[in-house]
Design a protein around this motif. Sequence first.
Motif, PDB file in Angstrom:
ATOM      1  N   MET A  76       0.829  -1.176   0.000  1.00 17.29           N
ATOM      2  CA  MET A  76       0.000   0.000   0.000  1.00 17.29           C
ATOM      3  C   MET A  76       0.887   1.257   0.000  1.00 17.29           C
ATOM      4  O   MET A  76       1.816   1.380   0.770  1.00 17.29           O
ATOM      5  CB  MET A  76      -0.889  -0.001   1.239  1.00 17.29           C
ATOM      6  CG  MET A  76      -1.851   1.153   1.268  1.00 17.29           C
ATOM      7  SD  MET A  76      -3.093   0.890   2.518  1.00 17.29           S
ATOM      8  CE  MET A  76      -2.682   2.212   3.636  1.00 17.29           C
ATOM      9  N   SER A  77       0.576   2.151  -0.861  1.00 14.52           N
ATOM     10  CA  SER A  77       1.335   3.382  -1.008  1.00 14.52           C
ATOM     11  C   SER A  77       0.948   4.399   0.062  1.00 14.52           C
ATOM     12  O   SER A  77      -0.218   4.532   0.414  1.00 14.52           O
ATOM     13  CB  SER A  77       1.058   3.958  -2.391  1.00 14.52           C
ATOM     14  OG  SER A  77       1.740   5.163  -2.549  1.00 14.52           O
ATOM     15  N   ARG A  78       1.951   5.091   0.572  1.00 14.37           N
ATOM     16  CA  ARG A  78       1.695   6.179   1.520  1.00 14.37           C
ATOM     17  C   ARG A  78       1.523   7.485   0.759  1.00 14.37           C
ATOM     18  O   ARG A  78       1.954   7.618  -0.377  1.00 14.37           O
ATOM     19  CB  ARG A  78       2.860   6.326   2.493  1.00 14.37           C
ATOM     20  CG  ARG A  78       3.005   5.164   3.432  1.00 14.37           C
ATOM     21  CD  ARG A  78       4.133   5.394   4.390  1.00 14.37           C
ATOM     22  NE  ARG A  78       5.405   5.293   3.672  1.00 14.37           N
ATOM     23  CZ  ARG A  78       6.595   5.431   4.219  1.00 14.37           C
ATOM     24  NH1 ARG A  78       6.705   5.700   5.496  1.00 14.37           N
ATOM     25  NH2 ARG A  78       7.683   5.326   3.516  1.00 14.37           N
ATOM     26  N   LEU A 134      19.182  14.266  16.761  1.00 11.77           N
ATOM     27  CA  LEU A 134      18.064  14.546  15.865  1.00 11.77           C
ATOM     28  C   LEU A 134      16.947  13.526  16.091  1.00 11.77           C
ATOM     29  O   LEU A 134      17.198  12.424  16.572  1.00 11.77           O
ATOM     30  CB  LEU A 134      18.530  14.504  14.406  1.00 11.77           C
ATOM     31  CG  LEU A 134      19.437  15.651  13.981  1.00 11.77           C
ATOM     32  CD1 LEU A 134      20.031  15.370  12.611  1.00 11.77           C
ATOM     33  CD2 LEU A 134      18.682  16.973  13.979  1.00 11.77           C
ATOM     34  N   PRO A 135      15.714  13.884  15.724  1.00 11.76           N
ATOM     35  CA  PRO A 135      14.608  12.936  15.891  1.00 11.76           C
ATOM     36  C   PRO A 135      14.862  11.627  15.142  1.00 11.76           C
ATOM     37  O   PRO A 135      15.433  11.631  14.046  1.00 11.76           O
ATOM     38  CB  PRO A 135      13.414  13.676  15.293  1.00 11.76           C
ATOM     39  CG  PRO A 135      13.790  15.112  15.329  1.00 11.76           C
ATOM     40  CD  PRO A 135      15.282  15.162  15.181  1.00 11.76           C
ATOM     41  N   GLU A 136      14.431  10.541  15.723  1.00  8.29           N
ATOM     42  CA  GLU A 136      14.671   9.214  15.145  1.00  8.29           C
ATOM     43  C   GLU A 136      14.021   9.033  13.780  1.00  8.29           C
ATOM     44  O   GLU A 136      14.539   8.327  12.925  1.00  8.29           O
ATOM     45  CB  GLU A 136      14.135   8.150  16.116  1.00  8.29           C
ATOM     46  CG  GLU A 136      14.583   6.756  15.766  1.00  8.29           C
ATOM     47  CD  GLU A 136      14.240   5.781  16.871  1.00  8.29           C
ATOM     48  OE1 GLU A 136      13.929   4.633  16.528  1.00  8.29           O
ATOM     49  OE2 GLU A 136      14.283   6.167  18.043  1.00  8.29           O
ATOM     50  N   ASP A 137      12.884   9.688  13.555  1.00 10.31           N
ATOM     51  CA  ASP A 137      12.153   9.499  12.303  1.00 10.31           C
ATOM     52  C   ASP A 137      12.535  10.492  11.203  1.00 10.31           C
ATOM     53  O   ASP A 137      11.960  10.481  10.131  1.00 10.31           O
ATOM     54  CB  ASP A 137      10.646   9.555  12.552  1.00 10.31           C
ATOM     55  CG  ASP A 137      10.186  10.857  13.202  1.00 10.31           C
ATOM     56  OD1 ASP A 137      11.050  11.693  13.555  1.00 10.31           O
ATOM     57  OD2 ASP A 137       8.973  11.034  13.359  1.00 10.31           O
ATOM     58  N   GLU A 153       9.296  10.313   8.508  1.00  8.39           N
ATOM     59  CA  GLU A 153       8.582   9.110   8.109  1.00  8.39           C
ATOM     60  C   GLU A 153       7.530   8.768   9.160  1.00  8.39           C
ATOM     61  O   GLU A 153       7.845   8.593  10.333  1.00  8.39           O
ATOM     62  CB  GLU A 153       9.581   7.962   7.958  1.00  8.39           C
ATOM     63  CG  GLU A 153       9.038   6.803   7.215  1.00  8.39           C
ATOM     64  CD  GLU A 153      10.146   5.894   6.719  1.00  8.39           C
ATOM     65  OE1 GLU A 153       9.915   5.257   5.694  1.00  8.39           O
ATOM     66  OE2 GLU A 153      11.215   5.836   7.346  1.00  8.39           O
ATOM     67  N   GLU A 154       6.287   8.739   8.724  1.00 14.04           N
ATOM     68  CA  GLU A 154       5.176   8.344   9.575  1.00 14.04           C
ATOM     69  C   GLU A 154       4.569   7.070   8.983  1.00 14.04           C
ATOM     70  O   GLU A 154       4.807   6.769   7.812  1.00 14.04           O
ATOM     71  CB  GLU A 154       4.128   9.462   9.632  1.00 14.04           C
ATOM     72  CG  GLU A 154       4.651  10.735  10.263  1.00 14.04           C
ATOM     73  CD  GLU A 154       3.632  11.863  10.266  1.00 14.04           C
ATOM     74  OE1 GLU A 154       2.594  11.755   9.587  1.00 14.04           O
ATOM     75  OE2 GLU A 154       3.892  12.864  10.964  1.00 14.04           O
ATOM     76  N   PRO A 155       3.794   6.331   9.747  1.00 16.36           N
ATOM     77  CA  PRO A 155       3.240   5.078   9.219  1.00 16.36           C
ATOM     78  C   PRO A 155       2.399   5.252   7.955  1.00 16.36           C
ATOM     79  O   PRO A 155       2.526   4.468   7.016  1.00 16.36           O
ATOM     80  CB  PRO A 155       2.392   4.547  10.372  1.00 16.36           C
ATOM     81  CG  PRO A 155       2.987   5.150  11.591  1.00 16.36           C
ATOM     82  CD  PRO A 155       3.494   6.500  11.170  1.00 16.36           C
ATOM     83  N   ALA A 166       8.085   8.819  -5.013  1.00 16.16           N
ATOM     84  CA  ALA A 166       8.844   7.572  -4.949  1.00 16.16           C
ATOM     85  C   ALA A 166       9.300   7.278  -3.520  1.00 16.16           C
ATOM     86  O   ALA A 166       9.324   6.117  -3.092  1.00 16.16           O
ATOM     87  CB  ALA A 166      10.046   7.638  -5.894  1.00 16.16           C
ATOM     88  N   LEU A 167       9.646   8.311  -2.760  1.00 14.38           N
ATOM     89  CA  LEU A 167       9.980   8.119  -1.340  1.00 14.38           C
ATOM     90  C   LEU A 167       8.788   7.542  -0.587  1.00 14.38           C
ATOM     91  O   LEU A 167       8.927   6.604   0.199  1.00 14.38           O
ATOM     92  CB  LEU A 167      10.393   9.449  -0.700  1.00 14.38           C
ATOM     93  CG  LEU A 167      11.807   9.917  -0.915  1.00 14.38           C
ATOM     94  CD1 LEU A 167      11.952  11.368  -0.497  1.00 14.38           C
ATOM     95  CD2 LEU A 167      12.785   9.045  -0.161  1.00 14.38           C
ATOM     96  N   ALA A 168       7.632   8.116  -0.817  1.00 14.40           N
ATOM     97  CA  ALA A 168       6.421   7.642  -0.139  1.00 14.40           C
ATOM     98  C   ALA A 168       6.095   6.199  -0.516  1.00 14.40           C
ATOM     99  O   ALA A 168       5.587   5.440   0.309  1.00 14.40           O
ATOM    100  CB  ALA A 168       5.237   8.551  -0.469  1.00 14.40           C
TER     101      ALA A 168
END
Length: 112
Positions: A1-3, A63-66, A81-83, A44-46
């Motif tokens: 599934m694409s984000r 820095l933040p982990e995400d 990056e979020e789910p 493409a990143l998503a």
Amino acid sequence: MSRTWVLTRQAEAALEDIADWTWQTFGPRQAELYAEDLIAHCSALADGMVHSRSCRALLDPDLPEDLRFARMGRHYIVFIEEPARIVIVDLLHVSSDLPRRLAERGDGEGRD
């Protein structure tokens, strides 16, 4: 599934600045092509089709982990990056001091 992906106000402003500079330097056609390439790279990143790196692991453990980045042409795409989506935080030229610019951002400020 694409984000999905979204641009913060900072990333929108950076994209406009990049397009303006490219237009003035190389003309309207090149500006359009480069902006389209940057946008395609965000998609493409998503979709998980582009290699990205952790800003924390590579640049600064505070820095933040995400917070991640990927290179496209002469720019870094910095994103969170979020789910269900990615948030494009900024677009930075490769000649910029990436560690310093990211440290200035703090802990995820700029999320919309």
